[in-house]
Design a protein around this motif. Structure first.
Motif, PDB file in Angstrom:
ATOM      1  N   CYS A  63     -30.981   0.239 -53.456  1.00 51.23           N
ATOM      2  CA  CYS A  63     -30.252   0.384 -52.271  1.00 51.23           C
ATOM      3  C   CYS A  63     -30.739   1.868 -51.778  1.00 51.23           C
ATOM      4  O   CYS A  63     -31.015   2.110 -50.782  1.00 51.23           O
ATOM      5  N   ALA A 114     -29.459  -1.349 -45.890  1.00 53.87           N
ATOM      6  CA  ALA A 114     -30.063  -0.981 -47.274  1.00 53.87           C
ATOM      7  C   ALA A 114     -29.022  -1.903 -48.136  1.00 53.87           C
ATOM      8  O   ALA A 114     -29.347  -2.721 -49.160  1.00 53.87           O
ATOM      9  N   HIS A 115     -27.758  -1.793 -48.055  1.00 53.80           N
ATOM     10  CA  HIS A 115     -26.538  -2.442 -48.711  1.00 53.80           C
ATOM     11  C   HIS A 115     -26.905  -4.329 -48.517  1.00 53.80           C
ATOM     12  O   HIS A 115     -26.664  -4.721 -49.603  1.00 53.80           O
ATOM     13  N   ASP A 158     -23.028   6.409 -52.029  1.00 55.78           N
ATOM     14  CA  ASP A 158     -22.418   5.083 -52.295  1.00 55.78           C
ATOM     15  C   ASP A 158     -21.306   4.844 -51.904  1.00 55.78           C
ATOM     16  O   ASP A 158     -20.838   3.759 -51.624  1.00 55.78           O
ATOM     17  N   THR A 195     -29.906  -5.197 -50.371  1.00 62.90           N
ATOM     18  CA  THR A 195     -29.783  -5.222 -51.904  1.00 62.90           C
ATOM     19  C   THR A 195     -28.957  -6.429 -52.584  1.00 62.90           C
ATOM     20  O   THR A 195     -29.452  -6.887 -53.266  1.00 62.90           O
ATOM     21  N   ARG A 244     -21.679   3.139 -48.674  1.00 62.89           N
ATOM     22  CA  ARG A 244     -22.360   1.543 -49.075  1.00 62.89           C
ATOM     23  C   ARG A 244     -20.897   0.919 -49.305  1.00 62.89           C
ATOM     24  O   ARG A 244     -20.920  -0.345 -48.677  1.00 62.89           O
ATOM     25  N   TRP A 252     -18.995   0.041 -45.783  1.00 64.27           N
ATOM     26  CA  TRP A 252     -20.110  -0.441 -44.715  1.00 64.27           C
ATOM     27  C   TRP A 252     -19.507  -1.190 -43.566  1.00 64.27           C
ATOM     28  O   TRP A 252     -19.814  -0.997 -42.264  1.00 64.27           O
TER      29      TRP A 252
END
Length: 424
Positions: free
Chosen positions: A315, A130-131, A71, A134, A74, A77
């Motif tokens: 995510c 993915a972030h 995370d 999501t 994330r 990013w």
């Protein structure tokens, strides 16, 4: 010392040992194959030992990386995206290292070790995409044109910097497969996939006639439909790969007894320790040995998929799907290349092909997956989601204007299922 010991024990207890066992089994089998494939040339005799050392280093990193909270990437990013650009840009510095005319590696000063930055950028791409997916999924705008364009721009950026700085089109294709797996898992409408296929088909029909027939990449594709089109040129490697596979039969010619694998001439089976390691396996171990290779890789993919399905963070699930897409692409391209149904694009077979740094990176990826597995608590435990239905309470003691509070971490009454997002 006791704190360090407790940390090591905790990492060992939380790690996904099934996934680790599968990876160790695959890489150990790879060391055995590399040992036989490297006997034909004295200068390569140290390759299996180096591969074994890097496997041990990868196992250590597996446990270490499994304790890393993904995370953090994330949340950073933007920095991860910029770092990907900088990492690829290093290929234009004196740190670059060329191999077989391909400048896709960096030489680590003072160590003699090389690393392919595109392998690390693939991990960053999975996290950033993915972030993004999501967020779009939570806002229920994933199928909007603006959202699809944003996804495509992200893909174009990461694949573009790989092609621009390293000219590695094989890695760029892997980025595309990662993208497809992740947007499919995020729930992108099938109409967008149909539109993408139609657009790609139209683009090929327009661009293909413009490409000269003697262009290397076009010639490699044409030879897939006519294996004898250029038997002494672009078809040579794959024709000899097919010959080695056919000669193995069901049980193979025997370990370290393959006629092609043990031939002292490098041209008999080029790159037999990495790109064509599967051909070496088929010749000496036959269909039985090849089946073991495919089985181990399949079990690794299924394990990652399982972890992606059971974790309750969207995510994290998408990151797992991205990793699956990455390995499916590498495995598919490599086996297709050995079987002469895919063009030669320089993609190795994960865990089996020689390449110490790539093996270490693969173990690091598996460590990230293991960390996701150990953190697969419900999202509301981390104060992000709450279940649809809360357990019944005694209405006699409930105030008239009572509003249900968010469950606390020590609650055990939550049952996985459909969840609804709450505004912070």
């Amino acid at each position: 010392m006791s704190a360090l010991r407790d940390l090591i024990l905790d990492a060992f207890k939380q790690a996904d040992k099934i996934l680790l066992a599968l990876c160790v089994a695959a890489s150990s089998y790879g060391v055995i194959l590399i040992y036989s494939a490297s006997r034909y040339k004295t200068v390569l005799h140290g390759m299996p030992f180096k591969q074994a050392i890097m496997m041990c280093a990868g196992i250590v990193l597996y446990f270490a990386v499994s304790q890393f909270n993904i995370d953090i990437l994330r949340q950073k990013w933007k920095l991860v995206t910029f770092g990907s650009f900088v990492l690829m840009a290093l290929l234009k510095t004196p740190l670059k290292y060329s191999q077989n005319g391909n400048t896709a590696w960096l030489m680590i000063p003072g160590t003699g070790l090389t690393i392919q930055p595109a392998e690390i950028v693939k991990i960053f791409f999975c996290v950033v995409l993915a972030h993004m997916l999501t967020y779009l999924k939570r806002q229920k705008v994933i199928n909007r044109l603006s959202s699809v364009l944003l996804m495509c721009v992200t893909l174009g950026f990461f694949a573009g910097i790989v092609v621009f700085f390293s000219k590695d089109f094989g890695s760029a294709l892997i980025f595309v497969l990662i993208f497809v797996f992740m947007v499919w898992g995020a729930g992108l409408s099938k109409l967008w996939f149909a539109f993408g296929i139609a657009s790609l088909t139209a683009a090929i029909r327009v661009v293909w006639p413009i490409i000269p027939d003697d262009e290397t990449h076009k010639a490699r594709i044409l030879t897939l439909f006519d294996h004898e089109l250029d038997p002494q040129g672009v078809s040579m490697h794959q024709l000899r790969s097919i010959a080695a596979i056919r000669s193995g039969g069901f049980f193979g010619q025997g370990y370290m007894k393959g006629i092609t694998t043990q031939n002292p001439q490098s041209s008999r089976l080029p790159e037999r320790t990495n790109d064509f390691i599967f051909s070496t396996c088929c010749e000496e171990w036959g269909m039985v040995g090849a089946s073991i290779v495919i089985l181990l890789l399949t079990l690794i993919l299924l394990r990652i998929l399982y972890i992606g399905f059971i974790c309750n963070d969207t995510c994290h699930s998408l990151i797992c799907f991205g990793f699956v897409g990455m390995f499916v692409a590498q495995i598919g391209f490599n086996l297709g290349m050995c079987l002469f149904v895919m063009p030669v694009i320089g993609v190795t077979l994960p865990f089996f092909s020689a390449g110490g740094t790539s093996l270490v990176v693969n173990f690091m990826i598996m460590g990230l997956v293991s960390g996701i597995r150990s953190r697969s608590d419900p999202d509301w435990v981390r104060n992000t989601e709450t279940p649809d239905e809360l357990p019944p309470q005694n209405k006699q003691h409930r105030p008239r204007n009572h509003t249900t509070s968010q469950p606390q971490r020590n609650s055990v009454l939550y049952t996985p299922g459909n969840k609804r997002r709450v505004k912070r």
